[in-house]
Design a protein around this motif. Structure first.
Motif, mmCIF file in Angstrom:
data_model
loop_
_atom_site.group_PDB
_atom_site.id
_atom_site.type_symbol
_atom_site.label_atom_id
_atom_site.label_comp_id
_atom_site.label_asym_id
_atom_site.label_seq_id
_atom_site.Cartn_x
_atom_site.Cartn_y
_atom_site.Cartn_z
ATOM 1 N N UNK A 37 42.687 50.080 24.294
ATOM 2 C CA UNK A 37 43.399 49.445 25.394
ATOM 3 C C UNK A 37 43.174 47.943 25.338
ATOM 4 N N UNK A 38 44.235 47.176 25.547
ATOM 5 C CA UNK A 38 44.131 45.727 25.611
ATOM 6 C C UNK A 38 45.044 45.216 26.714
ATOM 7 N N UNK A 39 44.953 43.925 26.996
ATOM 8 C CA UNK A 39 45.761 43.367 28.083
ATOM 9 C C UNK A 39 45.914 41.866 27.878
ATOM 10 N N UNK A 40 47.053 41.340 28.239
ATOM 11 C CA UNK A 40 47.303 39.907 28.153
ATOM 12 C C UNK A 40 46.602 39.204 29.310
ATOM 13 N N UNK A 50 52.892 30.886 28.336
ATOM 14 C CA UNK A 50 51.676 30.617 27.566
ATOM 15 C C UNK A 50 50.716 31.758 27.905
ATOM 16 N N UNK A 51 49.989 32.264 26.885
ATOM 17 C CA UNK A 51 49.112 33.401 27.164
ATOM 18 C C UNK A 51 48.071 33.569 26.064
ATOM 19 N N UNK A 52 47.069 34.402 26.371
ATOM 20 C CA UNK A 52 46.043 34.801 25.415
ATOM 21 C C UNK A 52 46.019 36.318 25.335
ATOM 22 N N UNK A 53 45.898 36.849 24.120
ATOM 23 C CA UNK A 53 45.779 38.292 23.933
ATOM 24 C C UNK A 53 44.299 38.636 23.838
#
Length: 263
Positions: A185-188, A230-233
């Motif tokens: 599981x991951x999330x921005x 703009x975002x980070x994974x």
């Protein structure tokens, strides 16, 4: 190279790894998302347990990344499926087609993104936002949306992008047996919405034996969005191990030795 130095490496080849160490920041990441209704039974055949499908929905997405730290500029596209896991609503990443080798390598090796080499694109054609995907020389997807027809509420855009994402990590050992089979599981995170729009949209998927997007047919387009961010994974975490039950029932090495001695 000393063994302790080998252990400090993040990827091969030594001296020139396929990708740098993250985290990866994306500036001006641009999305074309089209949510559509599909065949429920087709979804159930594809989505792995223990994920659960509640609605016959798929989101087709094309993402243009003009500025990704360590990875450069690239485009990717694919399908994600709304699911639930232990009461958590999220999305299962089913397939991704990408035109950048470092992005493919880090996505599959350091995480579990289902990335394959493809040729997606996102561009403006007169008054239309267009997303396409080619696999080899063949077109497998055409997506169109009216360009900036109606503003989309930023909170709805944020909710659309920041849902937890579930990934299937599969890695065989040298004997062909599975060495890793896990659900991650991951999330921005660190998301900044710069623009968000909606409008009329259409999606065409074309049959291909090795790029089977059309196995989840488009029955009705329900929603479309064009979002710039703009975002980070974030890093992925393991939430389920498919091999744990098998390992608990398989004999230990000591048991195997004892049985061998008895024979």
């Amino acid at each position: 190279m000393l063994k302790e130095d080998v252990r400090k490496q993040i990827a091969t080849p030594l001296g020139g790894p396929a990708f740098p160490k993250g985290p990866f920041r994306f500036n001006n990441r641009e999305y074309l998302n089209i949510t559509y209704r599909t065949d429920l039974e087709a979804l159930k055949r594809i989505v792995p347990e223990p994920l659960q499908v509640e609605e016959p929905l798929v989101k087709f997405e094309v993402m243009y990344m003009p500025d990704a730290t360590g990875l450069g500029r690239y485009t990717e596209a694919g399908q994600v499926i709304p699911v639930t896991y232990n009461g958590i609503k999220g999305e299962y990443s089913h397939c991704m087609y990408v035109d950048n080798h470092p992005a493919i390598a880090v996505g599959r090796e350091a995480s579990a993104y289902p990335k394959k080499l493809g040729a997606p694109s996102l561009f403006i054609d007169s008054d239309t936002l267009v997303g396409t995907v080619d696999y080899g020389s063949l077109r497998i997807a055409n997506a169109t949306m009216g360009y900036k027809h109606q503003p989309l509420d930023f909170d709805k855009a944020r909710e659309e992008i920041t849902k937890p994402t579930f990934l299937l990590k599969i890695m065989p050992d040298f004997d062909g047996k599975l060495r890793i089979c896990e659900l991650l599981q991951t999330q921005i995170t660190d998301l900044i919405i710069k623009e968000a729009w909606t409008g009329p949209a259409r999606l065409q998927l074309f049959e291909h034996a090795l790029a089977p997007l059309a196995d989840l047919p488009v029955l009705e387009v329900l929603h479309a969005s064009h979002i710039i961010t703009d975002l980070t994974v974030s890093s992925a975490t393991r939430v389920y191990n498919y091999l744990a039950e098998e390992e608990s029932h398989s004999p230990s090495k000591m048991e195997e030795i004892e049985v061998s001695l008895q024979k």
